[in-house]
Design a protein around this motif. Structure first.
Motif, PDB file in Angstrom:
ATOM      1  N   VAL A   8       1.091  30.129   8.101  1.00  0.00           N
ATOM      2  CA  VAL A   8       0.293  29.061   9.091  1.00  0.00           C
ATOM      3  C   VAL A   8      -0.016  29.654  10.365  1.00  0.00           C
ATOM      4  CG1 VAL A   8       0.068  26.770   9.665  1.00  0.00           C
ATOM      5  CG2 VAL A   8       1.101  27.216   7.240  1.00  0.00           C
ATOM      6  N   ASP A   9      -0.904  29.564  11.002  1.00  0.00           N
ATOM      7  CA  ASP A   9      -1.208  29.953  12.290  1.00  0.00           C
ATOM      8  C   ASP A   9      -1.393  28.560  13.240  1.00  0.00           C
ATOM      9  OD1 ASP A   9      -2.070  31.170  14.606  1.00  0.00           O
ATOM     10  OD2 ASP A   9      -3.982  31.799  14.004  1.00  0.00           O
ATOM     11  N   ALA A  10      -0.686  28.379  14.354  1.00  0.00           N
ATOM     12  CA  ALA A  10      -0.550  27.258  15.060  1.00  0.00           C
ATOM     13  C   ALA A  10      -1.649  27.377  15.937  1.00  0.00           C
ATOM     14  CB  ALA A  10       0.499  27.402  15.879  1.00  0.00           C
ATOM     15  N   GLN A  11      -2.486  28.468  16.031  1.00  0.00           N
ATOM     16  CA  GLN A  11      -3.730  28.316  17.055  1.00  0.00           C
ATOM     17  C   GLN A  11      -5.012  28.580  16.174  1.00  0.00           C
ATOM     18  OE1 GLN A  11      -3.298  28.203  20.359  1.00  0.00           O
ATOM     19  NE2 GLN A  11      -1.162  28.329  19.691  1.00  0.00           N
ATOM     20  N   GLY A  12      -4.858  27.975  14.940  1.00  0.00           N
ATOM     21  CA  GLY A  12      -6.283  28.135  14.269  1.00  0.00           C
ATOM     22  C   GLY A  12      -6.957  29.389  14.085  1.00  0.00           C
ATOM     23  N   ASN A  13      -7.981  29.495  14.707  1.00  0.00           N
ATOM     24  CA  ASN A  13      -8.918  30.738  14.504  1.00  0.00           C
ATOM     25  C   ASN A  13      -8.232  31.982  15.368  1.00  0.00           C
ATOM     26  OD1 ASN A  13      -9.839  30.081  17.117  1.00  0.00           O
ATOM     27  ND2 ASN A  13     -11.823  29.573  16.710  1.00  0.00           N
ATOM     28  N   ALA A  14      -7.029  31.643  16.323  1.00  0.00           N
ATOM     29  CA  ALA A  14      -6.483  32.480  16.987  1.00  0.00           C
ATOM     30  C   ALA A  14      -5.712  33.648  16.101  1.00  0.00           C
ATOM     31  CB  ALA A  14      -5.582  32.247  17.864  1.00  0.00           C
ATOM     32  N   SER A  15      -6.007  33.538  14.611  1.00  0.00           N
ATOM     33  CA  SER A  15      -5.113  34.402  13.746  1.00  0.00           C
ATOM     34  C   SER A  15      -6.082  35.681  13.840  1.00  0.00           C
ATOM     35  CB  SER A  15      -5.297  33.874  12.207  1.00  0.00           C
ATOM     36  OG  SER A  15      -6.700  33.690  11.927  1.00  0.00           O
ATOM     37  N   PRO A 147      -9.856  18.869  15.326  1.00  0.00           N
ATOM     38  CA  PRO A 147      -9.617  20.190  16.202  1.00  0.00           C
ATOM     39  C   PRO A 147      -8.610  20.514  17.078  1.00  0.00           C
ATOM     40  CG  PRO A 147     -12.033  19.345  16.054  1.00  0.00           C
ATOM     41  CD  PRO A 147     -11.020  18.273  15.475  1.00  0.00           C
ATOM     42  N   GLY A 148      -8.036  19.247  17.593  1.00  0.00           N
ATOM     43  CA  GLY A 148      -7.019  19.562  18.673  1.00  0.00           C
ATOM     44  C   GLY A 148      -5.850  20.031  18.133  1.00  0.00           C
ATOM     45  N   LEU A 149      -5.448  20.037  16.716  1.00  0.00           N
ATOM     46  CA  LEU A 149      -4.382  20.669  16.022  1.00  0.00           C
ATOM     47  C   LEU A 149      -4.161  22.160  16.088  1.00  0.00           C
ATOM     48  CD1 LEU A 149      -4.181  18.392  12.739  1.00  0.00           C
ATOM     49  CD2 LEU A 149      -2.863  18.136  14.827  1.00  0.00           C
ATOM     50  N   ARG A 150      -5.317  22.686  16.217  1.00  0.00           N
ATOM     51  CA  ARG A 150      -5.497  24.071  16.009  1.00  0.00           C
ATOM     52  C   ARG A 150      -4.489  24.777  14.907  1.00  0.00           C
ATOM     53  NH1 ARG A 150      -9.844  25.836  17.915  1.00  0.00           N
ATOM     54  NH2 ARG A 150      -8.774  27.729  18.594  1.00  0.00           N
ATOM     55  N   GLN A 174       6.471  29.592  16.458  1.00  0.00           N
ATOM     56  CA  GLN A 174       6.040  28.947  15.285  1.00  0.00           C
ATOM     57  C   GLN A 174       5.209  27.658  15.488  1.00  0.00           C
ATOM     58  OE1 GLN A 174      10.138  28.365  13.598  1.00  0.00           O
ATOM     59  NE2 GLN A 174       9.866  26.066  14.370  1.00  0.00           N
ATOM     60  N   PRO A 175       4.563  27.361  14.331  1.00  0.00           N
ATOM     61  CA  PRO A 175       3.635  25.865  14.687  1.00  0.00           C
ATOM     62  C   PRO A 175       5.037  24.814  14.757  1.00  0.00           C
ATOM     63  CG  PRO A 175       2.933  27.276  12.722  1.00  0.00           C
ATOM     64  CD  PRO A 175       3.959  28.121  13.292  1.00  0.00           C
ATOM     65  N   PRO A 176       4.642  23.678  15.540  1.00  0.00           N
ATOM     66  CA  PRO A 176       5.398  22.706  15.409  1.00  0.00           C
ATOM     67  C   PRO A 176       5.533  22.234  13.806  1.00  0.00           C
ATOM     68  CG  PRO A 176       3.726  22.312  17.113  1.00  0.00           C
ATOM     69  CD  PRO A 176       3.281  23.679  16.027  1.00  0.00           C
ATOM     70  N   GLY A 177       6.956  21.987  13.977  1.00  0.00           N
ATOM     71  CA  GLY A 177       7.297  21.638  12.327  1.00  0.00           C
ATOM     72  C   GLY A 177       6.660  20.283  11.905  1.00  0.00           C
ATOM     73  N   HIS A 178       6.587  19.268  13.080  1.00  0.00           N
ATOM     74  CA  HIS A 178       6.063  18.050  12.527  1.00  0.00           C
ATOM     75  C   HIS A 178       4.661  18.030  12.028  1.00  0.00           C
ATOM     76  CE1 HIS A 178       5.152  18.183  16.627  1.00  0.00           C
ATOM     77  NE2 HIS A 178       4.114  17.249  16.532  1.00  0.00           N
ATOM     78  N   ILE A 179       3.962  18.871  12.910  1.00  0.00           N
ATOM     79  CA  ILE A 179       2.362  19.169  12.360  1.00  0.00           C
ATOM     80  C   ILE A 179       2.227  19.706  11.030  1.00  0.00           C
ATOM     81  CG2 ILE A 179       0.302  20.432  12.904  1.00  0.00           C
ATOM     82  CD1 ILE A 179       1.046  19.992  16.027  1.00  0.00           C
ATOM     83  N   ARG A 181       4.652  19.521   8.403  1.00  0.00           N
ATOM     84  CA  ARG A 181       5.019  18.379   7.612  1.00  0.00           C
ATOM     85  C   ARG A 181       3.946  17.514   7.301  1.00  0.00           C
ATOM     86  NH1 ARG A 181       8.107  17.081   3.345  1.00  0.00           N
ATOM     87  NH2 ARG A 181       9.001  14.972   3.498  1.00  0.00           N
ATOM     88  N   ALA A 182       3.418  16.924   8.490  1.00  0.00           N
ATOM     89  CA  ALA A 182       2.320  16.001   8.424  1.00  0.00           C
ATOM     90  C   ALA A 182       1.184  16.520   7.470  1.00  0.00           C
ATOM     91  CB  ALA A 182       1.665  15.346   9.725  1.00  0.00           C
ATOM     92  N   ILE A 183       0.735  17.785   7.850  1.00  0.00           N
ATOM     93  CA  ILE A 183      -0.456  18.502   6.822  1.00  0.00           C
ATOM     94  C   ILE A 183      -0.010  18.536   5.439  1.00  0.00           C
ATOM     95  CG2 ILE A 183      -1.836  20.486   6.555  1.00  0.00           C
ATOM     96  CD1 ILE A 183      -2.083  20.827   9.757  1.00  0.00           C
ATOM     97  N   ALA A 184       1.171  18.828   5.181  1.00  0.00           N
ATOM     98  CA  ALA A 184       1.648  19.167   3.898  1.00  0.00           C
ATOM     99  C   ALA A 184       1.607  17.665   3.090  1.00  0.00           C
ATOM    100  CB  ALA A 184       3.081  19.696   3.810  1.00  0.00           C
TER     101      ALA A 184
END
Length: 304
Positions: A8-15, A147-150, A174-179, A181-184
C-alpha cells in the motif's frame, strides 16, 4: 502472477517515482504510449530514462517487434490515457510474451480507471495473464473513495515489493495505520464495492451525455469508448488545440489541449481532451455546444 504480494502506498499515484527509482538506472530505456500519461513521462524522464514511443490506435498500444532494449514498458490498458481506448486481449498477451520470453523487460500496468467501465465486460488485467511475474500492477483507491486519502497499491513479485518498501521508507515510512484499517474494513464489508457501483452508475450518465453531444456536434469519426472520465476528441480544425483551449477558458470551459500528451507536441494539434467526471450530467450538453461553437462547421452525413 506467481508469488506476489501487495504494497500500500500512502501517496497514491506517487508509487510511480518509487518504481522508477527502484527499477531504473540512469540511461535505461522506457517504452511509453504516445500519446500517453504526462506525469508518467515526467517521472521516467526525471529518473534519467531514455523514452521510446509506442503508438496508440483504436485497440490501444501497438505491440512492437523490437522494444530496443527497454528496461520497462509502461501501459494504461483498461482506459488508455488520454485516448480512453482499451488494450485488446491479443495485444496484452503479445506484450507479455515479448517481455518475458524474448526481450526481458518489465511491464508497468497502470490500471487507475479499471472500475469505470460503462458497458460490456472488463478485460482481465495483464498481471493476471502473466505467468512469469514480469508485470507490475499499479492502482489507486483514493480517486473514487476520497482523493484526500492519497492511497494506492502496487502488486508484484515478493522481491520487487521488498525492494520497493525499502526504497519508500526513506521518503515516507508507512501509511497511517488507521487509514489502512478503515479501508480494509470498507473492503471486507463490501462498502467499497458499493461505492464503486454508485460512482460508476453516476459517471455512466455523464459519459452518455458527453458522448451523445460529441457525436452530434463534433467532426465524424470520433472514437468514444465506454469508460473513464474524459473524451479524446478530434477537432477537425486547422487552429492549434492550444488556441481552442485558450478561447474555451475565456468562456468558462476548461479542456486540455492534445499537444501535452505527445512526445512531439505538433502531433497533438488536432486533439482535445474533455473531462466530464465532476460536471453534473444535465450541464454537459450546453457546455459541449459552447465548445463546439469554437470549431469550424463540419459536413454532416447525407440523409437517405
Amino acid at each position: 502472477m506467481n508469488n506476489t504480494v501487495t504494497a500500500v502506498d500512502a501517496q497514491g499515484n506517487a508509487s510511480g517515482p518509487v518504481i522508477a527509482e527502484t527499477t531504473l538506472r540512469w540511461g535505461d530505456r522506457v517504452a511509453m504510449e504516445n500519446p500517453g500519461y504526462i506525469d508518467a513521462r515526467h517521472v521516467f524522464h526525471r529518473a534519467g530514462a531514455q523514452l521510446l514511443d509506442v503508438p496508440v490506435d483504436a485497440q490501444g498500444a501497438v505491440p512492437q517487434r523490437d522494444y530496443a532494449g527497454a528496461r520497462l514498458v509502461y501501459v494504461t490498458p483498461s482506459h488508455q490515457h488520454p485516448t480512453n481506448v482499451t488494450l485488446s486481449l491479443e495485444r496484452r498477451l503479445q506484450m507479455i510474451a515479448r517481455g518475458a520470453e524474448e526481450q526481458d523487460f518489465l511491464i508497468v500496468e497502470d490500471d487507475y480507471d479499471a472500475e469505470l467501465q460503462y458497458s460490456g465486460q472488463t478485460s482481465p488485467c495483464m498481471a493476471s495473464l502473466d505467468p512469469n511475474g514480469s508485470t507490475i500492477y499499479v492502482g489507486t483507491i483514493s480517486k473514487i473513495l476520497a482523493p484526500g486519502l492519497r492511497v494506492g497499491y502496487v502488486v508484484g513479485p515478493r522481491k520487487f515489493i521488498a525492494a520497493l518498501r525499502q526504497r519508500r521508507r526513506y521518503a515516507h515510512r508507512q501509511p497511517p495505520g488507521h487509514i489502512q484499517r478503515a479501508i480494509a474494513l470498507l473492503m471486507n464489508a463490501g462498502d467499497l464495492a458499493r461505492s464503486y457501483r454508485r460512482y460508476r452508475n453516476d459517471l455512466r450518465l455523464r459519459w452518455r451525455a458527453a458522448t451523445e453531444s460529441a457525436l452530434e456536434l463534433f467532426p465524424p469519426g470520433q472514437i468514444l469508448p465506454p469508460g473513464g472520465t474524459g473524451l479524446w476528441l478530434r477537432t477537425g480544425a486547422e487552429r492549434p488545440a492550444r488556441e481552442i483551449a485558450a478561447d474555451a477558458r475565456e468562456r468558462g470551459i476548461l479542456i486540455d489541449a492534445g499537444d501535452h500528451y505527445f512526445s512531439n507536441p505538433a502531433d497533438g494539434s488536432g486533439f482535445i481532451r474533455v473531462g466530464f467526471g465532476v460536471i453534473r450530467a444535465e450541464k454537459i450538453p450546453e457546455g459541449m455546444r459552447r465548445l463546439a461553437a469554437l470549431l469550424p462547421p463540419h459536413p454532416t452525413a447525407p440523409v437517405d
